[in-house]
Design an enzyme around this catalytic site. Structure first.
Site, PDB file in Angstrom:
ATOM      1  N   HIS A 258       0.828  -1.211   0.000  1.00 50.64           N
ATOM      2  CA  HIS A 258       0.000   0.000   0.000  1.00 50.64           C
ATOM      3  C   HIS A 258       0.862   1.261   0.000  1.00 50.64           C
ATOM      4  O   HIS A 258       0.490   2.291   0.574  1.00 50.64           O
ATOM      5  CB  HIS A 258      -0.959   0.012   1.194  1.00 50.64           C
ATOM      6  CG  HIS A 258      -1.846  -1.193   1.259  1.00 50.64           C
ATOM      7  ND1 HIS A 258      -2.965  -1.345   0.467  1.00 50.64           N
ATOM      8  CD2 HIS A 258      -1.743  -2.327   1.998  1.00 50.64           C
ATOM      9  CE1 HIS A 258      -3.534  -2.517   0.733  1.00 50.64           C
ATOM     10  NE2 HIS A 258      -2.814  -3.133   1.641  1.00 50.64           N
TER      11      HIS A 258
ATOM     12  N   SER B  11      15.476  18.915 -18.204  1.00 49.80           N
ATOM     13  CA  SER B  11      14.636  20.111 -18.205  1.00 49.80           C
ATOM     14  C   SER B  11      15.402  21.258 -18.847  1.00 49.80           C
ATOM     15  O   SER B  11      16.612  21.399 -18.635  1.00 49.80           O
ATOM     16  CB  SER B  11      14.242  20.484 -16.769  1.00 49.80           C
ATOM     17  OG  SER B  11      13.641  21.759 -16.715  1.00 49.80           O
TER      18      SER B  11
END
Length: 447
Positions: free
Chosen positions: A155, A278
């Site tokens: 989870h 980037s």
């Protein structure tokens, strides 16, 4: 100019490979269609349906270089029929005695479905090759990191220690099952199509069944038990298998994407020289490979649902169903082979950081090994009672900001049954791996 990103000069390398384009682009597609027509003519001559000279003339002129694809496209638009434009242009280059014999009794689906089956065969071979390499890369990682302790997560949260080799072994086993599915399924989708108008082969009379066998043999496919004009399950199965395969690759990509976050830092995908993350943040190193694997897998799964929809067919021919495959089969083949190539690059160059993995286990102050303590206590007071005690001790320890050992030693319900040495043995992550190493050995040792 192009309308589809798979054909973009700028971006096609991200959405297809040279090998799949060599099967699916217009030139190779038309050449394969011509090869099929030549095989059909040869088979018809073999069973006495066509003069040998006509079959040889068709074979001699079954060359896309003899056709102008712009003329084929114009004729196709003019007649509104999927393959009549090709027939017209091919008849113009044939010697007159052979013109009436080309495409003799065959229909669109005989040509295009046989082409689809050949594409599935050839793309399947590419997929099998890449899958074998990727599976081996995963096995290698499993062997190399058999003993590399890291946090296992459920989870999205740290659970128990595992080894990175165990995680890679799960990948390898799943990839191996896909290879088995691919091998076993070939007999269902590598099947020729020759049925004529409604699939009964009425046009060819008593020579129908011998013709079917001869044609299938000449194109290198199996002969069907019955023509599959309205039975699209083979195509749907193949496309959905590609969806399963790319879903596994997407799962691997998503795992690498998450675990190479700097705050986790357990994995790092390979970076090529000059790769820029980037144009505004020069420090960025983006997860290009793992990210794109997830994207490609999503697209293949989307197309797979359309392949299942194409199984719903009306009567003995239904263009609404089978023509959807013309759009999705090339797409899924391009996307899937690209994903396989990316996954191979990713796993071959994947870097694991064992020190960071172990540090991430240790950073939790022993709480990742609460289960072994619970198991030891369960032998004294029962499993459910032990769970309650360790749960409450863990909760109290975290509220106080202390490690699990300190929290356990402060709880008399624990110390009444377990000594400090017992607790220390339970808190050793190396002793809390269960059968992880054995599972790695089982998977890595398989052929």
């Amino acid at each position: 100019m192009c309308a589809h990103i798979t054909d973009s000069v700028l971006y096609r390398h991200l959405w297809g490979t040279d090998e799949t384009h060599a099967l699916l682009d217009d030139g190779p597609r038309v050449q394969r269609w011509l090869d099929i027509l030549a095989a059909l003519a040869a088979a018809q001559a073999e069973v006495g349906l066509m003069p040998d000279d006509a079959a040889r003339a068709i074979a001699d002129h079954a060359d896309v270089a003899l056709l102008d694809l712009d003329d084929v496209a114009a004729e196709t638009r003019a007649c509104g029929h999927s393959t009549l434009g090709l027939i017209r242009c091919l008849r113009r280059v044939l010697p007159e005695p052979a013109r009436e014999w080309v495409y003799y009794g065959a229909t669109v689906q005989d040509l295009t479905d046989t082409w689809t089956a050949l594409v599935l065969r050839d793309v399947g071979a590419l997929v099998a090759r890449e899958l074998a390499d990727i599976e081996q890369a995963a096995r290698t990682l499993a062997q190399q990191h058999r003993d590399t302790v890291m946090p296992g997560r459920t989870h999205g949260q740290p659970g128990l220690p595992i080894t990175f080799g165990f995680k890679a072994a799960v990948w390898a086993a799943e990839l191996g099952r896909h290879r088995a599915r691919l091998t076993e399924g070939r007999r269902r989708w590598e099947v020729a199509q020759l049925g004529g108008a409604l699939g009964t082969m009425e046009f060819w009379g008593d020579a129908a069944l011998p013709l079917l066998d001869a044609f299938a043999r000449r194109v290198g496919l199996a002969a069907p038990d019955v023509p599959w004009l309205t039975a699209r399950d083979g195509v749907a199965e193949f496309v959905n298998l590609l969806a399963l395969i790319t879903a596994t690759l997407g799962k691997i990509g998503q795992e690498v994407y998450a675990l190479q976050r700097p705050e986790i830092g357990e994995l790092a995908e390979p970076v090529t020289t000059g790769q820029v993350g980037s144009i505004t943040m020069p420090h960025k190193r983006n997860p290009e490979l793992s990210e794109h694997l997830v994207t490609l897998a999503r697209l293949v799964r989307s197309d797979a649902s359309v392949a299942v929809e194409a199984m719903v067919v009306e009567h003995e021919r239904d263009g609404r169903a089978w023509k959807t495959e013309w759009a999705i089969v090339p797409e899924v083949c391009l996307y899937s082979h690209t994903a396989l190539r990316l996954a191979h690059t990713l796993l071959d160059g994947l870097r694991a950081d064992p020190d960071r993995m172990r540090a991430n286990v240790d950073a939790h102050g022993g709480y990742l090994v609460s289960e072994p303590v619970m198991r030891a206590l369960a032998a004294r007071i029962g499993k459910h009672a032990a769970h309650e005690v360790i749960y409450e001790a863990s909760l109290a320890g975290r509220e106080r900001g202390v490690d699990l050992r300190t929290a356990l030693l402060a709880d008399s319900r624990v110390t009444a049954h377990l000594k400090a040495d017992d607790i220390d043995r339970c808190l050793d992550p190396e002793a809390a791996l269960g059968a992880a190493r054995s599972f790695v050995d089982r998977v890595a040792g398989e052929a």
